[in-house]
Design an enzyme around this catalytic site. Structure first.
Site, short mmCIF file in Angstrom:
data_model
loop_
_atom_site.label_atom_id
_atom_site.label_comp_id
_atom_site.label_asym_id
_atom_site.label_seq_id
_atom_site.Cartn_x
_atom_site.Cartn_y
_atom_site.Cartn_z
N TYR A 1 72.65 -25.35 19.27
CA TYR A 1 72.79 -26.68 18.65
C TYR A 1 71.89 -26.86 17.44
CZ TYR A 1 75.51 -28.63 22.55
OH TYR A 1 76.48 -28.91 23.48
N MET B 1 71.72 -28.71 27.61
CA MET B 1 71.64 -29.38 28.91
C MET B 1 71.81 -28.39 30.06
SD MET B 1 73.68 -32.69 30.39
CE MET B 1 73.20 -33.74 29.05
N ARG C 1 43.58 -46.11 37.59
CA ARG C 1 45.02 -46.01 37.79
C ARG C 1 45.43 -47.01 38.86
NH1 ARG C 1 47.83 -40.23 39.25
NH2 ARG C 1 47.05 -40.71 41.33
N LYS D 1 54.95 -35.33 47.92
CA LYS D 1 55.69 -36.26 47.05
C LYS D 1 56.59 -35.47 46.10
CE LYS D 1 51.72 -36.34 43.88
NZ LYS D 1 50.40 -37.00 43.68
C1 LIG Z 1 49.29 -36.13 43.87
C2 LIG Z 1 48.02 -36.54 44.53
C3 LIG Z 1 47.20 -35.61 45.23
C4 LIG Z 1 47.46 -34.13 45.21
O1 LIG Z 1 46.83 -33.54 44.10
P1 LIG Z 1 46.85 -31.95 43.86
O2 LIG Z 1 46.06 -31.77 42.62
O3 LIG Z 1 48.28 -31.58 43.69
O4 LIG Z 1 46.25 -31.31 45.06
C5 LIG Z 1 46.12 -36.10 45.93
N1 LIG Z 1 45.82 -37.43 45.93
C6 LIG Z 1 46.56 -38.33 45.25
C7 LIG Z 1 46.15 -39.76 45.27
C8 LIG Z 1 47.66 -37.92 44.52
O5 LIG Z 1 48.38 -38.82 43.82
#
Ligand SMILES: *Cc1c(COP(=O)(O)O)cnc(C)c1O
Length: 368
Positions: A264, A313, A136, A38
């Site tokens: 800045y 930036m 979650r 992801k």
């Molecule tokens: C992002 C995620 C993972 C991966 O977790 P890591 O700690 O990066 O290995 C696994 N399961 C779910 C549901 C996630 O959202």
């Protein structure tokens, strides 16, 4: 590698292979491996990383959103792709592109089943997410019966797996709670077996879960950060190789007199005469303002040069007083030895946030 002449993120595929093999060495022979890619493979490069992993024996991929899965299909990924956080607006594309949704509540289940049957699907693979304490996403344990009767009413979908997610797998002081989560996941899977007469694939562990809870690997594990080279502890970090190096160059050097300010809002005031270097990387590239004002640093000629003043930036200014360097010289923001994990801690955050924030503006260079 030719000399760096602009801001680049170099990605070392041999380190990726090493990390994959290290994680695999922690698994039983037949435990499946899901690679979490992801967010552009945590900021690295989703297409290149997924294509490389597809040729190693990765069984599954996961992304967060539907659009990320579609992009992987466009890039030539043919292995199963689990979409961890799909929204109903994407369900039609999920089916069109053979992506597999995580289904996390009844509303989403109803909607997905509706669309699957409208599209004349039979036994379309879905993954049921259960909440065991992270609070979650996910069904709760007491919804198993209602899921059963719902699924019995149609053959449009089939449960490919049931899964859950640990709330603090890297934090051993939370071991008791993790064991409680694992136990409640086992209860859920038992209920399934009793009601459905079979048990779908089970999975629960992320990277730190793989390392810390070997008894909870079940049928598959899901790793992200480990693949990219971080083990979430000093001890485990030694077993991984960070795959990415963020490099830049010195654009300009300034001699600053005592009492002058830099950047800045005149946030940095020089206490004595000094030298600064301006580097073409800023908060739009993923180096956020929390790294400013001498929290974060870069490495020049092997030495730490702290960021002075506010992060802009497109630029940072760093203190190079006493460092032998010139305009055009290479700058390391992080690499295998000056790690993203360490830099992230300087600004009170974690490797996950720093690496996944490196923006798409930064050129990726793949080292094969
Ligand atoms: C992002 C995620 C993972 C991966 O977790 P890591 O700690 O990066 O290995 C696994 N399961 C779910 C549901 C996630 O959202």
């Amino acid at each position: 590698m030719p000399k760096t002449q602009e801001t680049v993120l170099e990605i070392d595929l041999s380190a990726l292979k090493h990390n994959f093999e290290y994680l695999k060495s922690k698994l039983q022979e037949n435990t499946k491996f899901l690679a979490v890619v992801k967010a552009f493979a945590y900021g690295n490069d989703a297409d290149e990383i997924a294509l490389f992993l597809q040729n190693l024996d990765v069984d599954y991929f996961a992304v967060a959103y539907t659009g990320e899965g579609v992009a992987l299909r466009d890039a030539g990924i043919t292995k199963p792709i689990l979409v961890l956080h799909p929204l109903p607006i994407g369900f039609s594309s999920i089916i069109d592109r053979c992506l597999e949704p995580s289904i996390y509540n009844e509303k989403v289940l109803n909607r997905f089943m509706q669309i699957a049957s409208d599209k004349n699907q039979k036994d379309y693979p879905i993954h049921l997410k259960f909440n065991t304490g992270l609070n979650r996403l996910g069904f709760s344990e007491n919804e198993v019966e209602s899921i059963y009767s719902k699924l019995n009413s149609s053959n449009a979908v089939r449960i490919e797996s049931i899964f859950s997610h640990l709330a603090a797998s890297e934090d051993l002081s939370e071991k008791e709670f993790m064991l409680h989560q694992i136990n409640s996941f086992k209860n859920i899977s038992e209920k399934f077996k009793t009601l459905f007469g079979y048990q779908p694939m089970l999975h629960m562990c992320n990277t730190s879960g793989i390392l810390n809870y070997p008894d909870a690997h079940f049928d598959m594990v899901r790793s992200g950060i480990g693949l990219y080279g971080f083990g979430n502890s000093e001890k485990e970090n030694k077993n991984f190789r960070p795959i990415a190096s963020l490099k830049s160059v010195i654009s300009q050097i300034h001699d600053i007199d005592e009492g002058e300010t830099v950047g800045y809002n005149r946030a940095y005031k020089s206490a004595s005469s000094m030298k600064t270097a301006t580097i073409p990387i800023g908060h739009a590239d993923g180096i956020g303002r929390p790294y400013g004002n001498e929290k974060g640093y870069v490495i020049i000629s092997g030495k730490k040069a702290p960021i002075v003043g506010n992060v802009c930036m497109d630029m940072i200014m760093v203190n190079i007083t006493g460092i032998d360097c010139h305009e055009g010289d290479e700058v390391i923001v992080f690499d295998a030895s000056n790690t993203a994990d360490e830099l992230a801690h300087s600004a009170n955050t974690i490797s996950y946030e720093l690496i996944s924030a490196i923006s798409q503006r930064v050129k990726r260079i793949i080292k094969k």
